[in-house]
Design a protein around this motif. Structure first.
Motif, PDB file in Angstrom:
ATOM      1  N   THR A 152      -7.664   5.032  -6.685  1.00 43.05           N
ATOM      2  CA  THR A 152      -7.503   4.613  -5.298  1.00 43.05           C
ATOM      3  C   THR A 152      -8.881   4.432  -4.700  1.00 43.05           C
ATOM      4  OG1 THR A 152      -7.353   6.945  -4.691  1.00 43.05           O
ATOM      5  CG2 THR A 152      -5.292   5.770  -5.012  1.00 43.05           C
ATOM      6  N   VAL A 155      -3.811   5.401   1.383  1.00 42.47           N
ATOM      7  CA  VAL A 155      -4.244   5.992   0.125  1.00 42.47           C
ATOM      8  C   VAL A 155      -4.638   4.928  -0.901  1.00 42.47           C
ATOM      9  CG1 VAL A 155      -3.521   7.393  -1.843  1.00 42.47           C
ATOM     10  CG2 VAL A 155      -2.927   8.099   0.456  1.00 42.47           C
ATOM     11  N   PRO A 163      -4.120   8.622  -8.676  1.00 43.85           N
ATOM     12  CA  PRO A 163      -4.432   9.157  -7.346  1.00 43.85           C
ATOM     13  C   PRO A 163      -5.645  10.073  -7.367  1.00 43.85           C
ATOM     14  CG  PRO A 163      -2.517  10.266  -8.275  1.00 43.85           C
ATOM     15  CD  PRO A 163      -2.853   9.152  -9.215  1.00 43.85           C
ATOM     16  N   SER A 193       2.559   6.139  -0.270  1.00 46.65           N
ATOM     17  CA  SER A 193       1.246   6.465  -0.811  1.00 46.65           C
ATOM     18  C   SER A 193       0.670   7.752  -0.235  1.00 46.65           C
ATOM     19  CB  SER A 193       0.267   5.309  -0.578  1.00 46.65           C
ATOM     20  OG  SER A 193       0.064   5.097   0.804  1.00 46.65           O
TER      21      SER A 193
END
Length: 286
Positions: free
Chosen positions: A122, A132, A152, A273
């Motif tokens: 991200t 995000v 992530p 997200s």
């Protein structure tokens, strides 16, 4: 042991040298450490990364040439570190510095290098709808028709054993994108957790078709199937992930004009997200 059953994969890794992008690359190297892979590491410098002191020290040299050389030197050093620390004896690495728009560059590389997978982290806060994911991530997912894995922030690698696959009314368990996902699952001996999001009016026919395809394609894979009616997409996904904490990866079959395409471009992106704590694997339907 090296998996001889699988041909060398061409994997494109995107980096801006941030902690998020480096973490995503680390995940990718661990995910494929037992498979022959050619990793292409792409860096696209932005004007903002060059300081006034950089420009002042250039002297009589071409500004463009100097900045290109600086970026190439930094990326080469990073790639050499990856080569030195990789546990995959069957991996090769290639550094690419480009100054095109991100999605244009990625699409060109996909075509010329026959890329199988894109891996990226991200990339920070760039818009209210992309809290995000960030604009770069959203643009790659929307404008690049290649399987993409998004890691992530801060997620540490673990073998993906539990895959969560939500389906909208347009998605088929008999599509090429699903069969590609099935091959991925079998590689890691992973199980499927399938959730079909539907309206009451299409329940019986959709469930019948799904179960036929499940019997055909998933008879040798552990799986669970759940029907969810009349609930918003982001709510269904978030509630499922909150109550099934052992999920290792969220997977989506994305096609234009589908609910998931709207999810990627609309306010649902922010809602999902914000709670995304596992890698997201996007497969594009042709």
């Amino acid at each position: 042991m090296f998996h001889k059953l699988y041909a060398m994969k061409q994997i494109l890794l995107l980096t801006d040298f941030s902690a998020n992008s480096k973490n995503a690359i680390t995940y990718a190297l661990q995910l494929f450490e037992k498979q022959a892979c050619h990793f292409l590491i792409l860096h696209i410098p932005t004007k903002s990364i060059y300081s006034t002191s950089d420009l002042m020290t250039i002297g009589n040299n071409s500004i463009y040439d100097s900045l290109v050389k600086k970026a190439e030197k930094k990326l080469d050093k990073f790639v050499k570190t990856l080569e030195a620390t990789s546990n995959n004896k069957h991996a090769t690495f290639e550094a690419i510095v480009d100054y095109d728009m991100l999605t244009d560059s990625v699409n060109q590389i996909i075509k010329s290098k026959k890329i199988d997978l894109i891996v990226m982290g991200t990339n920070g806060v760039t818009g209210a709808k992309e809290v995000v994911f960030g604009s770069n991530t959203i643009n790659v997912i929307r404008k690049v028709a290649c399987t993409t894995l998004v890691i992530p922030k801060g997620f540490k690698y673990k073998t993906p054993k539990e895959l969560f696959l939500p389906l909208d009314v347009y998605d088929s368990l008999n599509s090429e994108s699903f069969l590609k996902l099935k091959r991925f699952a079998k590689k890691f001996n992973a199980s499927f957790n399938i959730m079909r999001i539907i309206e009451n009016s299409v329940v019986s026919e959709t469930e019948k078709t799904d179960r036929e395809h499940i019997n055909t394609h998933l008879n040798d894979i552990t799986h669970a199937y759940l029907l969810v009616k009349n609930i918003r997409l982001d709510q269904a996904i978030n509630q499922y992930l909150e109550t099934h904490e052992k999920m290792d990866m969220l997977t989506l079959l994305v096609q234009k004009e589908s609910a998931f395409e709207r999810f990627l471009t609309g306010s649902d992106t922010k809602k999902i997200s914000q709670n995304l704590k596992v890698p997201l694997l996007i497969l594009h339907s042709q």
